[in-house]
Design a protein around this motif. Sequence first.
Motif, PDB file in Angstrom:
ATOM      1  N   ASP A 345      -9.291   4.051   4.845  1.00  0.00           N
ATOM      2  CA  ASP A 345     -10.360   3.632   3.935  1.00  0.00           C
ATOM      3  C   ASP A 345     -10.973   2.323   4.434  1.00  0.00           C
ATOM      4  N   PRO A 346     -12.325   2.244   4.530  1.00  0.00           N
ATOM      5  CA  PRO A 346     -12.949   1.008   5.043  1.00  0.00           C
ATOM      6  C   PRO A 346     -12.684  -0.209   4.160  1.00  0.00           C
ATOM      7  N   LEU A 347     -12.237  -0.003   2.912  1.00  0.00           N
ATOM      8  CA  LEU A 347     -11.967  -1.151   2.035  1.00  0.00           C
ATOM      9  C   LEU A 347     -10.532  -1.658   2.150  1.00  0.00           C
ATOM     10  N   THR A 348      -9.671  -0.904   2.808  1.00  0.00           N
ATOM     11  CA  THR A 348      -8.271  -1.327   2.912  1.00  0.00           C
ATOM     12  C   THR A 348      -8.139  -2.410   3.976  1.00  0.00           C
ATOM     13  N   LEU A 349      -7.686  -3.585   3.540  1.00  0.00           N
ATOM     14  CA  LEU A 349      -7.662  -4.751   4.427  1.00  0.00           C
ATOM     15  C   LEU A 349      -6.251  -5.294   4.624  1.00  0.00           C
ATOM     16  N   LEU A 350      -6.083  -5.931   5.770  1.00  0.00           N
ATOM     17  CA  LEU A 350      -4.996  -6.885   5.903  1.00  0.00           C
ATOM     18  C   LEU A 350      -5.655  -8.217   5.540  1.00  0.00           C
ATOM     19  N   ALA A 351      -5.520  -8.601   4.261  1.00  0.00           N
ATOM     20  CA  ALA A 351      -6.304  -9.730   3.745  1.00  0.00           C
ATOM     21  C   ALA A 351      -5.724 -11.049   4.236  1.00  0.00           C
ATOM     22  N   PHE A 365       0.630 -15.311   2.003  1.00  0.00           N
ATOM     23  CA  PHE A 365       0.223 -15.982   3.244  1.00  0.00           C
ATOM     24  C   PHE A 365       1.212 -15.674   4.357  1.00  0.00           C
ATOM     25  N   PRO A 366       0.789 -15.399   5.549  1.00  0.00           N
ATOM     26  CA  PRO A 366      -0.588 -15.491   6.052  1.00  0.00           C
ATOM     27  C   PRO A 366      -1.413 -14.206   5.880  1.00  0.00           C
ATOM     28  N   ALA A 367      -0.765 -13.065   5.612  1.00  0.00           N
ATOM     29  CA  ALA A 367      -1.512 -11.810   5.575  1.00  0.00           C
ATOM     30  C   ALA A 367      -0.856 -10.844   4.605  1.00  0.00           C
ATOM     31  N   ARG A 368      -1.684 -10.140   3.812  1.00  0.00           N
ATOM     32  CA  ARG A 368      -1.157  -9.154   2.880  1.00  0.00           C
ATOM     33  C   ARG A 368      -2.047  -7.919   2.867  1.00  0.00           C
ATOM     34  N   ILE A 369      -1.479  -6.837   2.378  1.00  0.00           N
ATOM     35  CA  ILE A 369      -2.247  -5.596   2.218  1.00  0.00           C
ATOM     36  C   ILE A 369      -3.036  -5.681   0.908  1.00  0.00           C
ATOM     37  N   ILE A 370      -4.299  -5.229   0.939  1.00  0.00           N
ATOM     38  CA  ILE A 370      -5.028  -4.961  -0.296  1.00  0.00           C
ATOM     39  C   ILE A 370      -5.779  -3.633  -0.087  1.00  0.00           C
ATOM     40  N   ALA A 371      -5.466  -2.666  -0.941  1.00  0.00           N
ATOM     41  CA  ALA A 371      -6.063  -1.334  -0.798  1.00  0.00           C
ATOM     42  C   ALA A 371      -6.602  -0.900  -2.160  1.00  0.00           C
ATOM     43  N   PRO A 372      -7.642  -0.072  -2.171  1.00  0.00           N
ATOM     44  CA  PRO A 372      -8.206   0.380  -3.448  1.00  0.00           C
ATOM     45  C   PRO A 372      -7.307   1.419  -4.132  1.00  0.00           C
ATOM     46  N   ASN A 373      -7.337   1.422  -5.473  1.00  0.00           N
ATOM     47  CA  ASN A 373      -6.628   2.422  -6.283  1.00  0.00           C
ATOM     48  C   ASN A 373      -5.152   2.540  -5.925  1.00  0.00           C
ATOM     49  N   ARG A 374      -4.465   1.401  -5.865  1.00  0.00           N
ATOM     50  CA  ARG A 374      -3.036   1.422  -5.521  1.00  0.00           C
ATOM     51  C   ARG A 374      -2.256   0.511  -6.449  1.00  0.00           C
ATOM     52  N   PRO A 375      -1.009   0.897  -6.813  1.00  0.00           N
ATOM     53  CA  PRO A 375      -0.166   0.007  -7.621  1.00  0.00           C
ATOM     54  C   PRO A 375       0.093  -1.310  -6.887  1.00  0.00           C
ATOM     55  N   GLY A 376       0.119  -2.412  -7.659  1.00  0.00           N
ATOM     56  CA  GLY A 376       0.299  -3.742  -7.082  1.00  0.00           C
ATOM     57  C   GLY A 376       1.557  -3.878  -6.251  1.00  0.00           C
ATOM     58  N   VAL A 377       2.645  -3.196  -6.635  1.00  0.00           N
ATOM     59  CA  VAL A 377       3.898  -3.336  -5.872  1.00  0.00           C
ATOM     60  C   VAL A 377       3.762  -2.795  -4.457  1.00  0.00           C
ATOM     61  N   LEU A 378       2.715  -1.983  -4.200  1.00  0.00           N
ATOM     62  CA  LEU A 378       2.516  -1.453  -2.848  1.00  0.00           C
ATOM     63  C   LEU A 378       1.507  -2.278  -2.049  1.00  0.00           C
ATOM     64  N   GLN A 379       0.989  -3.357  -2.646  1.00  0.00           N
ATOM     65  CA  GLN A 379       0.062  -4.248  -1.928  1.00  0.00           C
ATOM     66  C   GLN A 379       0.919  -5.309  -1.231  1.00  0.00           C
ATOM     67  N   THR A 380       1.608  -4.880  -0.195  1.00  0.00           N
ATOM     68  CA  THR A 380       2.667  -5.663   0.442  1.00  0.00           C
ATOM     69  C   THR A 380       2.180  -7.043   0.911  1.00  0.00           C
ATOM     70  N   LYS A 381       3.015  -8.051   0.621  1.00  0.00           N
ATOM     71  CA  LYS A 381       2.689  -9.438   0.994  1.00  0.00           C
ATOM     72  C   LYS A 381       3.517  -9.869   2.201  1.00  0.00           C
ATOM     73  N   TRP A 382       3.110 -10.977   2.830  1.00  0.00           N
ATOM     74  CA  TRP A 382       3.812 -11.556   3.989  1.00  0.00           C
ATOM     75  C   TRP A 382       4.039 -10.480   5.061  1.00  0.00           C
ATOM     76  N   VAL A 383       2.978  -9.767   5.424  1.00  0.00           N
ATOM     77  CA  VAL A 383       3.112  -8.628   6.339  1.00  0.00           C
ATOM     78  C   VAL A 383       3.467  -9.124   7.740  1.00  0.00           C
ATOM     79  N   GLY A 384       4.547  -8.564   8.305  1.00  0.00           N
ATOM     80  CA  GLY A 384       4.978  -8.946   9.645  1.00  0.00           C
ATOM     81  C   GLY A 384       4.755  -7.829  10.656  1.00  0.00           C
ATOM     82  N   MET A 385       4.730  -6.556  10.159  1.00  0.00           N
ATOM     83  CA  MET A 385       4.626  -5.456  11.110  1.00  0.00           C
ATOM     84  C   MET A 385       3.917  -4.257  10.484  1.00  0.00           C
ATOM     85  N   LEU A 386       3.047  -3.647  11.305  1.00  0.00           N
ATOM     86  CA  LEU A 386       2.463  -2.346  10.958  1.00  0.00           C
ATOM     87  C   LEU A 386       2.998  -1.350  11.977  1.00  0.00           C
TER      88      LEU A 386
END
Lengths: 390, 165
Positions: A345-351, A365-386
């Motif tokens: 989805d073009p709106l899904t960001l590593l914010a 910080f420094p980077a988290r997931i933000i995606a449309p139409n998703r439960p907050g617990v899945l908007q993973t924070k402090w992302v280290g690896m994809l």
Amino acid sequence: MRERAVLDPSRLRMGPLREGAFRGRLHDARTAVSVGRLAGAALVVCFVTGLVSHYLQQPPGWAVNVLPSRPVWGYRLTQGLHVASGIAAIPLVLAKLWTVYPRLFAWPPLKSVTHALERLSIAVLVAVTLLQLATGLLNTVQWYPWPWNFRQTHWALAWVLVGALLLHIAVKAPVIAAHWGRRSAGTLRLPAADGPDRRAFLATVGAAVGAVTVTTAGQSFTPLKDLDVLAPRHPDHGPQHLPVNRTAAAAGITAGHLTGYRLTVRGPHPYDLTLPQLQALPRHSAVLPIACVEGWSKNAHWSGVRIRDLLDRAGAPHSATIRVVSLQKGGAYSVMEMGASYARDPLTLLALSLNGAPLDLDHGFPARIIAPNRPGVLQTKWVGMLEVIV
Amino acid sequence: MTGARILRWTVGAAGLAALGYGVSTLLTDPQVGDWHGVLRWLVLALLLHDGVLVPVTLLLGLAVGARWRARLRLPFLVAGSLTAVALPVLLRPGATANPSVLPLDYLRGWVLSLAVVGAVALLLPLCRRIPGLRFPGVRIPGGRRPGSGARGGRRTGRRRSGGTP
């Protein structure tokens, strides 16, 4: 003779079991149907929105890559409704149970096996409804004074509740039909003088539903935020004017953990990025809500790097599911899987920034997931690896 | 079987199936943890509601009498519902480590909301005095009955008293 008298079961008919013990008004079938259908509707909305939340969080295998990422506010609406309908159900259920309370003392208590089963199913319905509403409300303040796992038990009891409710509707169908409208046969047999009192009672129940709704709904429906005086969250309270579900401290993250931060992307063409390299990639912005499973939600301005751009650089196929790993240690949500419909989805960001400023440590910080139409617990924070999992 | 009868049996069967799925999940899913605890809490919920909450409500209604019962029903039910919803935010023990959980002064919010309920309950009977304002088919407790011709704020007829509300 004397012995027979002692064994006579009618001698047990005392206190509230006496005939005519309840002489008050509005304990009739028309009132029960009028309040009951509102309570039932609230519980059904609560159940259906709960199912939506469950399957968005734990999709069955075939659905992982096809869950809809639109509308962007979908989960915000359904989970806001889940908590609001649960709160609205509290006065509705209490009013319904007050109306039918004299039936608890019906005589004889048990007439047949069928009658016993029906009473048992009502006991199950009442007990499970009370427990679901009470524990659901306690969950929104993160208070768990019971010895079981909340989420899985809430799920199991939701099925028990909706099952007992459907059974109750089927058993009572003739009574419900006879009292559905003002001119239904059963309604017309009731004292006409009760009509205005009944409508006043229903208006009172409506006022109670309105009162508990306007004092809590502001936690997700921001136009009502000034009336939010009893909800566990308020849209304006939190770092960068956005509430937080799990703080950095609770996740074991300190600024020290983040020195020398690198984002690792694993796929057909794996690579690493330092924070300056990540920040130098093309930026995109999106207005997306954080919508928590506990019912609060708020829109925010996010900017960062598109997940699909990061995946394209790693040579990931368009159909790929990805795994997102947080720097937080442990916790049920430190590893999250994201299906292709969200990842592409073009709106899904590593914010990297929130409302125009770098993310607060509590916002990932420094980077988290933000995606449309998703439960907050899945908007993973402090992302280290994809990680691309094909 | 008629259509209504088929629908009734279908709804009943769907209910039993959902009930069965819920109970089996509760008993067999290791993630649930302690289902004996769930059972104890279910019984406790039933006892607290049927044995304490409703009897106390009914006895209160009996104590205030039929005339006041009708007037007090609105503030009692609305204030009671607000209090039920406020109990977790008022009573949660221990400070949360997260400043965005429970950020408000809830005691103030609760008292304020009850004050509004009290004010509305006091003002509502006066609505009947406003010429031309009608709530068709609804009797405002404490107000003038439709067509009774008596002054507002007084009840002319006496309802049967006694019994539980």
